[in-house]
Structure formats: C-alpha cells, structure tokens
Design a protein around this motif. Structure first.
Motif, PDB file in Angstrom:
ATOM      1  N   ASN A 106      -1.261  -9.959  -6.916  1.00  0.00           N
ATOM      2  CA  ASN A 106      -0.215  -9.114  -7.513  1.00  0.00           C
ATOM      3  C   ASN A 106      -0.699  -7.704  -7.832  1.00  0.00           C
ATOM      4  O   ASN A 106      -0.006  -6.954  -8.526  1.00  0.00           O
ATOM      5  CB  ASN A 106       0.330  -9.764  -8.789  1.00  0.00           C
ATOM      6  N   VAL A 107      -1.885  -7.332  -7.346  1.00  0.00           N
ATOM      7  CA  VAL A 107      -2.446  -6.021  -7.688  1.00  0.00           C
ATOM      8  C   VAL A 107      -1.543  -4.891  -7.199  1.00  0.00           C
ATOM      9  O   VAL A 107      -1.256  -3.943  -7.937  1.00  0.00           O
ATOM     10  CB  VAL A 107      -3.873  -5.869  -7.122  1.00  0.00           C
ATOM     11  N   SER A 108      -1.080  -4.976  -5.970  1.00  0.00           N
ATOM     12  CA  SER A 108      -0.239  -3.909  -5.419  1.00  0.00           C
ATOM     13  C   SER A 108       1.046  -3.756  -6.215  1.00  0.00           C
ATOM     14  O   SER A 108       1.475  -2.639  -6.538  1.00  0.00           O
ATOM     15  CB  SER A 108       0.084  -4.197  -3.950  1.00  0.00           C
ATOM     16  N   GLU A 109       1.676  -4.894  -6.543  1.00  0.00           N
ATOM     17  CA  GLU A 109       2.920  -4.850  -7.320  1.00  0.00           C
ATOM     18  C   GLU A 109       2.680  -4.252  -8.694  1.00  0.00           C
ATOM     19  O   GLU A 109       3.478  -3.433  -9.191  1.00  0.00           O
ATOM     20  CB  GLU A 109       3.491  -6.263  -7.448  1.00  0.00           C
ATOM     21  N   LEU A 110       1.570  -4.633  -9.331  1.00  0.00           N
ATOM     22  CA  LEU A 110       1.240  -4.108 -10.653  1.00  0.00           C
ATOM     23  C   LEU A 110       1.035  -2.602 -10.594  1.00  0.00           C
ATOM     24  O   LEU A 110       1.578  -1.846 -11.418  1.00  0.00           O
ATOM     25  CB  LEU A 110      -0.019  -4.798 -11.177  1.00  0.00           C
ATOM     26  N   ARG A 111       0.280  -2.145  -9.606  1.00  0.00           N
ATOM     27  CA  ARG A 111      -0.028  -0.717  -9.536  1.00  0.00           C
ATOM     28  C   ARG A 111       1.212   0.108  -9.175  1.00  0.00           C
ATOM     29  O   ARG A 111       1.366   1.238  -9.642  1.00  0.00           O
ATOM     30  CB  ARG A 111      -1.166  -0.473  -8.549  1.00  0.00           C
ATOM     31  N   SER A 112       2.082  -0.450  -8.375  1.00  0.00           N
ATOM     32  CA  SER A 112       3.336   0.254  -8.077  1.00  0.00           C
ATOM     33  C   SER A 112       4.188   0.403  -9.331  1.00  0.00           C
ATOM     34  O   SER A 112       4.777   1.460  -9.569  1.00  0.00           O
ATOM     35  CB  SER A 112       4.117  -0.500  -6.995  1.00  0.00           C
ATOM     36  N   SER A 113       4.241  -0.649 -10.132  1.00  0.00           N
ATOM     37  CA  SER A 113       5.031  -0.575 -11.364  1.00  0.00           C
ATOM     38  C   SER A 113       4.410   0.405 -12.349  1.00  0.00           C
ATOM     39  O   SER A 113       5.133   1.127 -13.060  1.00  0.00           O
ATOM     40  CB  SER A 113       5.168  -1.966 -11.999  1.00  0.00           C
ATOM     41  N   GLU A 114       3.073   0.434 -12.402  1.00  0.00           N
ATOM     42  CA  GLU A 114       2.399   1.417 -13.252  1.00  0.00           C
ATOM     43  C   GLU A 114       2.747   2.834 -12.803  1.00  0.00           C
ATOM     44  O   GLU A 114       3.027   3.714 -13.633  1.00  0.00           O
ATOM     45  CB  GLU A 114       0.888   1.204 -13.211  1.00  0.00           C
ATOM     46  N   GLN A 115       2.720   3.070 -11.499  1.00  0.00           N
ATOM     47  CA  GLN A 115       3.026   4.403 -10.993  1.00  0.00           C
ATOM     48  C   GLN A 115       4.460   4.807 -11.284  1.00  0.00           C
ATOM     49  O   GLN A 115       4.742   5.963 -11.625  1.00  0.00           O
ATOM     50  CB  GLN A 115       2.767   4.477  -9.488  1.00  0.00           C
ATOM     51  N   GLN A 116       5.385   3.881 -11.155  1.00  0.00           N
ATOM     52  CA  GLN A 116       6.783   4.189 -11.455  1.00  0.00           C
ATOM     53  C   GLN A 116       6.959   4.571 -12.919  1.00  0.00           C
ATOM     54  O   GLN A 116       7.661   5.540 -13.245  1.00  0.00           O
ATOM     55  CB  GLN A 116       7.663   2.994 -11.088  1.00  0.00           C
ATOM     56  N   ALA A 117       6.288   3.841 -13.811  1.00  0.00           N
ATOM     57  CA  ALA A 117       6.393   4.149 -15.238  1.00  0.00           C
ATOM     58  C   ALA A 117       5.739   5.484 -15.563  1.00  0.00           C
ATOM     59  O   ALA A 117       6.278   6.278 -16.358  1.00  0.00           O
ATOM     60  CB  ALA A 117       5.749   3.026 -16.057  1.00  0.00           C
ATOM     61  N   ALA A 118       4.588   5.748 -14.956  1.00  0.00           N
ATOM     62  CA  ALA A 118       3.904   7.022 -15.190  1.00  0.00           C
ATOM     63  C   ALA A 118       4.723   8.185 -14.659  1.00  0.00           C
ATOM     64  O   ALA A 118       4.810   9.247 -15.288  1.00  0.00           O
ATOM     65  CB  ALA A 118       2.524   7.004 -14.533  1.00  0.00           C
ATOM     66  N   ALA A 119       5.323   8.009 -13.502  1.00  0.00           N
ATOM     67  CA  ALA A 119       6.142   9.065 -12.908  1.00  0.00           C
ATOM     68  C   ALA A 119       7.322   9.404 -13.809  1.00  0.00           C
ATOM     69  O   ALA A 119       7.659  10.591 -13.980  1.00  0.00           O
ATOM     70  CB  ALA A 119       6.634   8.626 -11.533  1.00  0.00           C
ATOM     71  N   GLU A 120       7.949   8.398 -14.386  1.00  0.00           N
ATOM     72  CA  GLU A 120       9.097   8.650 -15.265  1.00  0.00           C
ATOM     73  C   GLU A 120       8.690   9.480 -16.476  1.00  0.00           C
ATOM     74  O   GLU A 120       9.460  10.328 -16.938  1.00  0.00           O
ATOM     75  CB  GLU A 120       9.722   7.326 -15.700  1.00  0.00           C
ATOM     76  N   LEU A 121       7.471   9.265 -16.992  1.00  0.00           N
ATOM     77  CA  LEU A 121       7.002  10.072 -18.116  1.00  0.00           C
ATOM     78  C   LEU A 121       6.903  11.545 -17.729  1.00  0.00           C
ATOM     79  O   LEU A 121       7.119  12.431 -18.569  1.00  0.00           O
ATOM     80  CB  LEU A 121       5.635   9.575 -18.598  1.00  0.00           C
ATOM     81  N   ALA A 122       6.577  11.810 -16.452  1.00  0.00           N
ATOM     82  CA  ALA A 122       6.460  13.184 -15.965  1.00  0.00           C
ATOM     83  C   ALA A 122       7.780  13.722 -15.436  1.00  0.00           C
ATOM     84  O   ALA A 122       7.824  14.844 -14.917  1.00  0.00           O
ATOM     85  CB  ALA A 122       5.387  13.258 -14.873  1.00  0.00           C
TER      86      ALA A 122
END
Length: 248
Positions: A59-75
């Motif tokens: 699930n590493v890829s799925e986890l990192r994609s979700s992290e990126q989506q959340a980080a992007a929203e902050l920006a």
C-alpha cells in the motif's frame, strides 16, 4: 518573474516523487495560489520505493499518493496527475516524454516548474536518479517537443496543439545555476505543514524542519533579502520570451 506577476496565470509543476515539490517549491506554490494562480501538479513515479517500514509494502504507493494530495491542498493545489512510473527506475523515454508533452499542451502554462537535470555535487541527495530523469524529460518536452507541431502528431490529432512555454523554472538546482529567489517568508508555515503531511518519509520530523528552515534562511541571505527572510531559489530559464529567437 515574481509569483504575483499578473502575467503568470497557470503553472504546471513536475516532480519525480510525492513530496519533491513540497521540499523544493511549496512556499512559492502557496504564494502563487494565494495570488489566484492556477497550479497543476504532475508526479512521475508512484513513490513505491520510499519510506522506512519493512514488511508488507503493497500500500506504499496509495499512501504516498494520498499524502501528496493532502499536502497539495494545503498549498492550494487540487489538480494532480500521477504518471505511476516505478520509483527508482524513471527513464527518459519517448513514452514518458509524450505524456509530459500532452499535459503541457493541455494545461498551456506560463511557467513549467521541474526538478533540475544536472547533478548537484554539493548535496547529492538532491540528485536522485529519478530527479535527474524528471528534469531531462521535462526539458525535452518543453523544448522542442511541446512547441513543435510535427512532434507527436497523434497529440495534435487529439486536439492538443503545439504550445510554446514562456518560462521553465528548475528547483533543486546546483547552486551555481540558481538565478532567481522568491521570498516565501509568509508561507514558511504552509511549506512545513505540507512537508509534514508526508509522514511516511520522516523518521526525524524536528530535524527535517530545522534543516528546511535553515536552508530557506540561507537562500534569503545569499540573494540579499532582509534579515529574517526565507526564500526558495530556482534556475529560471526563459524559453519563449520577448528576447527569444524563433525556430527549432
């Protein structure tokens, strides 16, 4: 070109892995979006070789994609494209280049933001092979492929006409290439929050934050910004400007 300049309306930002943009340019991105600029992300690999946890990594890829989506929203970014290439094996191929050309022609950005294609010997960690490949792929896509109507003709058949990118900004550049600083003092907290979202990549959060803050402050000093300021720095390349001589 300052991030609030009226002529910057759209930016397309590329990275090799989830978290690369946040380390390299999240402050500038946040400044752009706060000024009403439309920013799109493209992450080239799935990030499947990242993190520090052994065992089941399905699930590493799925986890990192979700992290990126959340980080992007902050920006302030909500439009993200994931190319899904294998982490650690990103290669400069016609197939990947075509995907990047297609996205450039679709978004038609004023600035393309990318990792740098040259190795940084002062801090080799900035020059992961995927980072270098990302920079080379984007550079080839920006010039000449995106603006050459005879490159990838199938894209034109899909309605994606040739487009001339005005500016190409690189982050993670060797120091001698850096020629532009953006004051991100008002967005340091946003940048740190975006980086912090990538929790799977940070065994030492406090150490990471201290290092990032020190780097931002050093950038500001080197570019003559006021005491206490923080800056992100870039190698800004004019591709199609008023000074450009047309032709391939």
């Amino acid at each position: 070109m300052e991030p609030t300049a009226p002529r910057i309306k759209r930016v397309l930002a590329f990275a090799a892995h989830p978290d690369d943009i946040d380390f390299g340019a999240a402050g500038t991105v946040a400044a752009w979006t706060a000024a009403g600029v439309d920013v799109t992300y493209c992450i080239m690999t799935a990030g499947d070789a990242g993190g520090f946890e052994p065992g089941d990594r399905s699930n590493v890829s799925e986890l990192r994609s979700s992290e990126q989506q959340a980080a992007a929203e902050l920006a302030g970014v909500r439009d993200i494209h994931f190319l899904g290439e294998r982490d650690g094996f990103l290669a400069v191929t016609p197939e990947v280049t075509e995907k990047v050309v297609a996205l450039i022609r679709r978004v038609r950005p004023d600035v393309v933001l990318s990792m740098h294609p040259e190795r940084n010997w002062d801090r080799i960690q900035a020059s992961h092979p995927d980072h270098l490949a990302c920079g080379e792929i984007v550079t080839r896509a920006v010039y000449p492929a995106a603006e050459n109507p005879f490159a990838f003709p199938e894209l034109a058949e899909q309605g994606l006409e040739a487009y001339k990118v005005p500016w190409l900004w690189f982050y993670g550049a060797p120091r001698e290439r850096e020629n532009h600083a953006v004051d991100v003092s008002a967005f340091v907290d946003t940048k740190l929050a975006a980086i912090r979202v990538h929790a799977s990549q940070h065994p030492d959060v406090a150490g990471m934050e201290a290092a990032v803050q020190a780097m931002l402050q050093d950038n500001a000093r080197r570019f003559g910004l006021p005491d206490g300021a923080s800056a992100e720095v870039f190698h800004a390349v004019g591709v199609n400007t008023e000074q450009t001589i047309a032709g391939f």
